[in-house]
Scaffold this motif. Structure first.
Motif, short mmCIF file in Angstrom:
data_model
loop_
_atom_site.label_atom_id
_atom_site.label_comp_id
_atom_site.label_asym_id
_atom_site.label_seq_id
_atom_site.Cartn_x
_atom_site.Cartn_y
_atom_site.Cartn_z
N ARG A 1 0.89 -1.14 0.22
CA ARG A 1 -0.02 0.09 0.05
C ARG A 1 0.62 1.46 0.10
NH1 ARG A 1 -4.74 2.72 -1.23
NH2 ARG A 1 -5.35 4.23 0.60
N ILE A 2 1.86 1.04 0.88
CA ILE A 2 2.76 2.39 0.93
C ILE A 2 3.45 2.81 -0.36
CG2 ILE A 2 4.59 3.36 2.01
CD1 ILE A 2 3.86 2.06 4.58
N VAL A 3 3.94 1.69 -0.93
CA VAL A 3 4.84 1.67 -2.10
C VAL A 3 4.05 2.04 -3.45
CG1 VAL A 3 6.26 0.34 -3.81
CG2 VAL A 3 6.85 0.03 -1.38
N ALA A 4 2.56 1.71 -3.22
CA ALA A 4 1.75 2.08 -4.31
C ALA A 4 1.24 3.49 -4.30
CB ALA A 4 0.70 1.20 -4.54
N THR A 5 1.56 4.03 -3.20
CA THR A 5 0.98 5.36 -2.85
C THR A 5 2.16 6.39 -2.93
OG1 THR A 5 -0.60 4.73 -1.17
CG2 THR A 5 -0.28 6.92 -1.28
N VAL A 6 3.34 6.10 -2.66
CA VAL A 6 4.55 6.99 -2.84
C VAL A 6 5.46 6.17 -3.54
CG1 VAL A 6 6.35 8.07 -1.50
CG2 VAL A 6 3.95 7.87 -0.50
N VAL B 1 12.20 14.50 10.47
CA VAL B 1 11.88 12.95 10.82
C VAL B 1 10.72 13.35 12.25
CG1 VAL B 1 12.68 10.67 12.26
CG2 VAL B 1 14.14 11.94 10.34
N SER B 2 11.10 13.99 13.03
CA SER B 2 10.24 14.43 14.24
C SER B 2 8.86 14.94 13.90
CB SER B 2 10.88 15.24 15.07
OG SER B 2 11.95 14.52 15.52
N LEU B 3 8.87 15.69 12.95
CA LEU B 3 7.59 16.37 12.34
C LEU B 3 6.96 15.94 10.98
CD1 LEU B 3 8.68 20.18 12.96
CD2 LEU B 3 7.30 18.70 14.56
N LEU B 4 7.50 15.48 10.05
CA LEU B 4 6.90 15.10 8.90
C LEU B 4 6.91 13.57 8.66
CD1 LEU B 4 8.03 17.97 6.52
CD2 LEU B 4 6.09 17.71 7.51
N ASP C 1 -5.69 6.32 4.63
CA ASP C 1 -4.27 6.56 4.97
C ASP C 1 -3.42 7.08 3.88
OD1 ASP C 1 -5.11 4.22 3.50
OD2 ASP C 1 -3.18 3.22 4.04
N SER C 2 -3.85 7.33 2.62
CA SER C 2 -3.13 7.87 1.74
C SER C 2 -2.45 9.04 1.95
CB SER C 2 -3.80 7.74 0.35
OG SER C 2 -5.15 8.34 0.22
N VAL C 3 -3.14 9.87 2.43
CA VAL C 3 -2.82 11.50 2.48
C VAL C 3 -1.36 11.34 3.61
CG1 VAL C 3 -3.44 13.49 3.52
CG2 VAL C 3 -5.06 12.50 2.02
N ALA C 4 -1.42 10.50 4.71
CA ALA C 4 -0.69 10.41 5.61
C ALA C 4 0.60 9.80 4.91
CB ALA C 4 -1.02 9.45 6.58
N TRP C 5 0.54 8.66 3.96
CA TRP C 5 1.74 8.33 3.46
C TRP C 5 2.37 9.17 2.48
CZ3 TRP C 5 2.15 5.01 6.90
CH2 TRP C 5 1.24 4.01 7.20
N GLN C 6 1.47 9.98 1.82
CA GLN C 6 2.16 11.12 0.99
C GLN C 6 2.93 12.22 1.64
OE1 GLN C 6 -1.46 12.42 -1.36
NE2 GLN C 6 -1.68 10.65 -2.49
N GLY D 1 8.24 14.27 3.54
CA GLY D 1 9.27 14.62 4.06
C GLY D 1 10.57 13.58 4.01
N ILE D 2 10.27 12.18 3.55
CA ILE D 2 11.46 11.43 3.25
C ILE D 2 12.09 11.93 2.05
CG2 ILE D 2 12.31 9.28 2.52
CD1 ILE D 2 9.82 8.17 4.20
#
Length: 762
Positions: free
Chosen positions: A256-261, A480-483, A500-505, A510-511
């Motif tokens: 799910r994460i890899v597909a979103t980001v 890392v602490s905020l984003l 959850d997609s917005v959170a992963w984006q 941040g990454i």
């Protein structure tokens, strides 16, 4: 009193006055100085005792016991470990009324306790290890699946392996397959592959993959697999069902994460949530290492603290919004309980690696302190967490994660204690400006403390110093602490409802910033310094000095600079071997006349060659042409000159071996050398490698070379049994058709044309 009579007391006072004047005139009273030093020293020790600092040394001595256990050549007997621990406990009980005796006995209890915990851990997880390379069919249940750039790495709990009996069959094997063929964690499968015992270190004192595999329950690793076949399902135990369910959840969240980001940002985000780092590109890994930020993608104390701390803060804030709850109920303790449960879930979701287990233990002690109305972040709590980690997973003491994480936290706590003792808080004024000044100064100071404290361990394990680690961490940690980590928590909370997609984006954004910082800093001049591998004694001296500086709270701490300076001196000029030999005799590295290593057989052992160059402080790649400039090869082997001008040969065939035994000073081969070869040359052959594993050789001026072996004198539980091959009898003189003059003229190093061989021996 009659005239001329002298009072004896007057005479004594006169002598004392004369001695005082003599000492004053000499300018130094040695006895007085010694007495004053010991008086002051005992006073400082008394102050440390009154502050409860003696207790903090217990995990240090326990770590000493663990290191002693793993340094043994053979597995210590469990009864001996139990006896030593029991006797030390008895002595401590009998000496409880005598302070000095009790302190010594307590140190012995901790030392023997670490030894005993290690012995128990080995006994509890001991399982068969594959004893010899074999190709065969493995059947069993897939316990875990991890995506990799070229397929999937799977761990199989075995039902059968070739024709091995149950007593000889490993419990688990690990192999990377290109296609799962519809299988997943929990599927029962069969797979044919080439199975080998887990390999040992590529150089003496290096990283031992076999030991790590042993503590993960893996008894063999596979290569060159055939297609995977899915079989009929088999009944599972409750523990297997739980582990397999968690692994399937991990894989679904990773997908799910890899597909979103997309790209490295998504791969790193997945690594921070599920612990699966296989899809991160080598370019991203290299940039993070060069910038000193690779610790960010390894779930450790920082991530566990941010995850649990964010959950604690969110729950506490939410509870304060409920009328009648915030003021009348212990919402701080309730929040700590929720955060503790959430951190345990994160531990399970991330794969439960040893480093994450240790991080959870540290965070658990903090939340338990909150629940019990105790101060959360103290050196005592850190010591308790360390003791707990040592008892549960003593092998983690040998890894960089344990060492660097505890060193960083210890340095930060010591800094906070010193700051509190010095009443540094509030000195920067009030208001927003004062708040920003205080917190920015705290971030800078703690980052400096953690960077300095972890540098010896990172350099020891990876032979690299990230020169710009301080500015990169100062820029990265707020991101890392905020984003990153807070949004990881939000993503997990929203995942079950599909929001959850917005959170992963946001996490991916941040990454992305983190990668931009890493790649930019990686381009700075002197971003990485490669240093030669130094001895364990150097890192022990540095670690001991660090502990002394952090644990003591009085002026006594500054004596810790003595072992620190000693450690730096030992690390500054470590001895470097002149020859490295692969454990299978397929590759060697020889220090040439120019002082650099020449590599031969790299295509058979590129991983070992990379480690040799790194251990030598050489930043070249194994693909660098200069790494083989001094090597002369034909199809029977290679030859090169050592730094003292002697010829070293790496031989792959018996035809070449017969010739090299007459012409080379040092002969290295995976074959079995004829007995007479050792009369004219230093020989490292198949027997030596089977007995000793990887070998290094140090050439001595005017003396015999000194060899260092990976295995030492004995075999540990994580080593396969030593099986020395017999080889051919060498009883008949070789036929003319089997003899080949090497295509390398060892007198000049030039190629010459000769006859063909009828025996390549491969």
């Amino acid at each position: 009193m009659r005239q001329g009579h002298h009072d004896p007391n007057d005479r004594g006072r006169a002598i004392a006055a004369t001695q005082t004047r003599a000492r004053a005139s000499s300018g130094f009273d040695l006895r007085g100085a010694i007495d004053g030093f010991w008086t002051g020293f005992h006073k400082l020790l008394s102050d440390e005792r009154d502050r409860g600092r003696y207790f903090l040394w217990l995990p240090v001595f326990a770590i000493g016991g663990v290191l002693t256990f793993f340094e043994a050549d053979t597995d210590p007997a469990l009864w001996a470990a139990v006896s030593a621990f029991s006797v030390s406990l008895l002595v401590a009980f009998l000496a409880r009324s005598r302070e000095a005796g009790f302190l010594l006995a307590a140190a012995a209890v901790a030392l023997s306790g670490g030894f005993f915990a290690s012995a128990m851990r080995v006994e509890m997880i001991k399982a068969p290890i594959l004893q010899a390379t074999t190709r065969g069919l493995a059947t069993g249940i897939i316990e875990s699946v991890e995506p990799r750039p070229r397929g999937h790495r799977i761990v199989i709990a075995l039902d059968s392996l070739s024709d091995l009996s149950k007593d000889a069959r490993p419990a688990r094997v690990r192999v990377t397959v290109g296609n799962l063929g519809g299988a997943r964690a929990g599927s029962r499968v069969s797979l044919e592959a080439l199975w080998r015992p887990p390999p040992g270190p590529v150089r003496p004192g290096g990283y031992d993959f076999g030991r790590e595999a042993f503590f993960k329950g893996i008894g063999a690793v596979g290569s060159d697999p055939e297609a995977l076949t899915v079989l009929a399902p088999a009944p599972l135990t409750f523990r297997q069902r739980a582990a397999i369910s968690i692994d399937n959840i991990r894989n679904r969240i990773t997908s799910r994460i890899v597909a979103t980001v997309p790209g490295d940002s998504g791969a790193i985000a997945a690594a921070l949530v599920t612990g699966q780092r296989g899809e991160i590109s080598s370019g991203a890994n290299d940039a993070l290492r060069t910038a000193g930020l690779y610790h960010v993608i390894s779930i450790s104390g920082l991530h566990m603290a941010l995850f649990g701390g964010t959950l604690f803060a969110v729950v506490r804030f939410a509870l304060t919004l409920i009328p009648g709850i915030g003021l009348g109920r212990p919402i701080k303790k309730w929040s700590a309980v929720v955060a503790l449960i959430g951190s345990a879930f994160y531990l399970a979701l991330s794969g439960g690696e040893v480093a994450t287990q240790r991080s959870f233990v540290m965070v658990a002690f903090v939340f338990m302190a909150v629940i019990l109305d105790r101060q959360a972040v103290t050196m005592r709590n850190l010591a308790l967490a360390a003791l707990c980690a040592i008892v549960l997973v003593p092998e983690s003491v040998l890894g960089p994660s344990f060492q660097m994480s505890f060193a960083a936290v210890m340095a930060i706590v010591a800094w906070y204690e010193g700051r509190s003792a010095g009443k540094g808080e509030g000195s920067s004024g009030g208001g927003l400006t004062g708040f920003i000044h205080r917190h920015f100064a705290a971030i800078v100071a703690t980052t400096v403390a953690a960077t300095v404290a972890t540098a010896p361990f990172g350099t020891f394990h990876f032979q690299r110093i990230a020169v710009h680690a301080l500015p990169s961490n100062l820029l990265a940690l707020p991101i890392v602490s905020l984003l990153i980590m807070p949004w990881a928590l939000i993503g997990l909370v929203l995942y079950p409802v599909g929001l959850d997609s917005v959170a992963w984006q946001i996490m991916g954004y941040g990454i992305g910033l983190l990668l931009v910082i890493s790649r930019e800093i990686a381009t700075w001049p002197y971003s990485t310094v490669v240093v030669p591998a130094f001895s364990g004694w150097a890192v022990l001296a540095l670690a001991g000095g660090l502990c002394w500086l952090a644990i003591w709270s009085t002026r006594l701490r500054w004596l810790g600079m003595i072992p620190v300076v000693l450690g730096v001196m030992l690390a500054a000029d470590p001895p470097r071997p002149d020859i490295y030999v692969d454990a299978e005799g397929k590759a060697v590295a020889v220090r040439g006349p120019d002082g650099t290593l020449d590599l031969a057989g790299v295509r058979f052992a590129s991983f070992a060659a990379e480690n040799w160059l790194a251990a030598d402080g050489d930043s070249r790649s194994v693909r660098d042409k200069s790494a083989s400039d001094g090597v002369r090869c034909d199809r029977l082997g290679c030859a090169m000159r050592s730094r003292d001008g002697r010829w070293v040969s790496l031989t792959w065939s018996y035809a070449g071996l017969r010739e090299d035994c007459r012409r080379a000073a040092i002969v290295i081969t995976r074959l079995i050398a004829p007995p007479g070869c050792r009369d004219t040359a230093l020989v490292i052959d198949g027997r030596d490698l089977a007995e000793d594993g990887a070998i290094t050789v140090s050439l001595r001026e005017g003396g015999l070379p000194a060899m260092t072996r990976s295995r030492g004198l004995g075999v540990r539980a994580w080593h396969a049994e030593r099986r020395v091959p017999d080889g051919p009898p060498f009883v008949q003189p070789p036929q003319q058709s089997e003899v080949l003059s090497r295509n390398i003229d060892m007198s000049s190093g030039a190629f010459v044309e000769d006859s063909e061989s009828t025996d390549d021996g491969l």
